[in-house]
Design an enzyme around this catalytic site. Structure first.
Site, short mmCIF file in Angstrom:
data_model
loop_
_atom_site.label_atom_id
_atom_site.label_comp_id
_atom_site.label_asym_id
_atom_site.label_seq_id
_atom_site.Cartn_x
_atom_site.Cartn_y
_atom_site.Cartn_z
N ASP A 138 0.88 -1.32 0.32
CA ASP A 138 -0.07 -0.06 0.25
C ASP A 138 0.99 1.22 0.28
OD1 ASP A 138 -2.54 1.51 0.99
OD2 ASP A 138 -1.20 1.93 2.42
N GLU A 182 1.64 -0.25 -4.82
CA GLU A 182 0.23 0.82 -5.57
C GLU A 182 1.72 1.63 -5.65
OE1 GLU A 182 -3.36 2.98 -3.60
OE2 GLU A 182 -1.65 2.27 -1.88
#
Length: 538
Positions: free
Chosen positions: A213, A263
């Site tokens: 993330d 990401e």
């Protein structure tokens, strides 16, 4: 526990995989309390196997206060009690593996929850303590330290709230997201060591990969300078120090045969590609394709750019239409503006669901025909639209931190409909779902679509099953074919063809020997109508 005993023979499966994103809280409710859980996922593994996916990517399932949908982690080695137990997670990993489905988990390295033991210890220890060195604590500016240490903006679009919170003892702490998500100090060796240990913990339990993330945000300029007066490099985005972190992580993953997907939101193609060098991340999400409007020229440019930026490092592209943060495809493609941008999200944007569904079906065939891996967000295979959530039920902090201007992301996180005739459309047996389901949700139920040869679910099942015929090697050539204006057509190695008509004029199909699959019916003359895609065998 040692390394997993059930090894897959195809070590590069991730280069052309179809990976299904599971947002556990909204997938299936096994105990009837209104919240999705691991028991619910386990009960639906046969459905996922029949869909034909190669792996499941789970959004954070760790112990969390859920101030940001689980992206505020209090304990990376424990499953949140709302979802189940660590033993149940291990059983799920094993059961999925027995069906040929691998497991990818989510790691949130930029920040932790304010309930994490490290942060609670830092609060108790006070200013100047070693415990606070694990985070970014600073004195404030101004005569009495009453002003934040710098001018950095929040990473939640649509909000101008500060990224610093002041404590009663006078110190301020940094949180690029919510105050409940304090940023870690990645210059501290204990932070690096802890995350490498977390990776080993989960690889030992049999996971095949890790999604990272906010992968470009971890490292910060140690001086924490003002953004307004700071020249390049950026003080907290895409800093060069990140690459040493990910090289260390890659060594851990390689010892298990594990893979990473990052990401990484970056406009610079060359900077983006650096994360995909052979000793760093295996793959990264392709946001240019996801956010692209339904337009032939723009989509072709996004595809060409994506393939070009991956080619120098030999990494496979990833293709995705929607995820847990993004307006669902059916709704987005039914709007006048079919692109996606966090900054333009607003309540009450009109959409044509019939048009959006037709385009979403065509987009499914387009994305699944491209070389590389494909990520499928739960419910997209059912053609779910974005749900309108009553404002009193909205939980997403993006809505609350924007003062109600941003509708937030709850609309794409509504619990799935499984059975049309059961309470809550079969999501769970008793409790009211944690987010309300629209009244028409039963019409999208999986059990109803399984019996419908023309349903979105049937289309996805057929496409995933046929995908190997397109030559799914991630670096095999994609050749654009001559086509009328408004039509995209390309061939893959082996001769299979994908064609998509964006124009109002029906188009002749490229020369072919067999029609493999169509997103919708051809016209009476056998031509390709508007917003329709086909797969052809040359």
């Amino acid at each position: 526990m040692g390394q997993p005993t059930h090894a897959f023979s195809d070590h590069e499966w991730w280069r052309s995989a179809v990976i299904y994103q599971v947002y556990v809280r909204s997938f299936a409710d096994g105990d009837g309390d209104g919240t999705g859980d691991l028991a619910g996922v386990r009960s639906r593994l046969p459905y996922l196997a029949e869909l034909g996916v190669d792996a499941l990517w789970f959004n954070p399932w760790y112990r969390s206060p859920m101030k940001d949908g689980g992206y505020d982690v209090a304990d990376y080695r424990a499953i949140d009690p709302a979802f189940g137990t660590l033993a149940e997670a291990e059983k799920l990993i094993d059961e999925a593996r027995s069906l040929g489905i691998r497991t990818i988990i989510d790691i949130v390295p930029n920040h932790v929850s304010d309930q994490h033991p490290w942060f609670r210890a830092a609060l108790a220890a006070g200013p100047g303590s070693p415990e606070r060195d694990l985070f970014h604590f600073r004195p404030g500016r101004g005569a009495h330290g009453e002003l934040p240490p710098n001018d950095w903006p929040s990473q939640f679009a649509g909000t101008t709230e500060p990224v610093w919170t002041r404590l009663p003892d006078g110190d301020w702490y940094l949180h690029l997201f919510t105050p409940e998500q304090p940023d870690l100090n990645w210059a501290h060796p204990a932070v690096r060591q802890e995350h490498e240990d977390i990776l080993r913990f989960w690889f030992d339990r049999g996971v095949a990969g890790v999604r990272i993330d906010s992968a470009a945000l971890l490292a910060k300029d140690p001086d924490l300078p003002d953004l307004a007066t700071h020249s390049q490099p950026h003080p907290f985005v895409d800093r060069d120090e990140l690459h040493d972190i990910y090289r260390s992580w890659r060594a851990v993953a390689d010892s298990y045969g594990g893979v990473f997907v990052g990401e990484v939101w970056l406009p610079d193609a060359e900077r983006f590609a650096r994360y995909l060098r052979p000793d760093e991340l295996h793959t990264a999400f392709n946001f240019s394709f996801l956010s692209c409007p339904w337009h032939p020229g723009r989509l072709r440019a996004a595809i060409d750019t994506t393939l070009a930026e991956h080619a120098p490092v030999g990494a496979p592209a990833t293709w995705v239409l929607c995820n847990h943060d993004v307006t669902r495809t059916v709704t987005r493609y039914g709007r006048e503006d079919t692109a996606f941008d966090f900054a333009t999200k607003a309540f009450g944007t009109p959409t044509d669901p019939v048009l959006g569904t037709r385009r979403a079906r065509a987009a499914a065939l387009l994305s699944l025909a491209l070389p590389g891996s494909v990520y499928l967000y739960q419910g997209e295979e059912l053609g779910l639209p974005e749900a309108e959530i009553p404002v009193e039920r909205i939980q997403d902090p993006m809505y609350h931190r924007s003062g109600g201007a941003d509708p937030g992301r709850d609309g794409c996180r509504v619990p799935l409909p499984w059975a049309a005739g059961l309470p809550h459309a079969g999501f769970g047996s008793r409790g009211e779902p944690w987010l309300p389901q629209p009244e028409d949700w039963p019409s999208y139920a999986a059990d109803r679509q399984e019996r419908d040869l023309d349903s979105m679910l049937t289309l996805y099942r057929r496409a995933i099953a046929l995908r190997p015929r397109l030559g799914t090697g991630p670096l095999t050539p994609l050749t654009w074919l001559p086509a009328p204006d408004g039509v995209l057509a390309f061939s893959r190695a082996g001769g299979a063809i994908c064609a998509v008509n964006f124009s109002a004029t029906p188009a002749d199909l490229p020369a072919h020997s067999e029609l493999l699959l169509s997103s919708g019916p051809l016209d009476e003359s056998g031509r390709l109508p508007q917003d329709t895609a086909v797969w052809l065998d040359a």
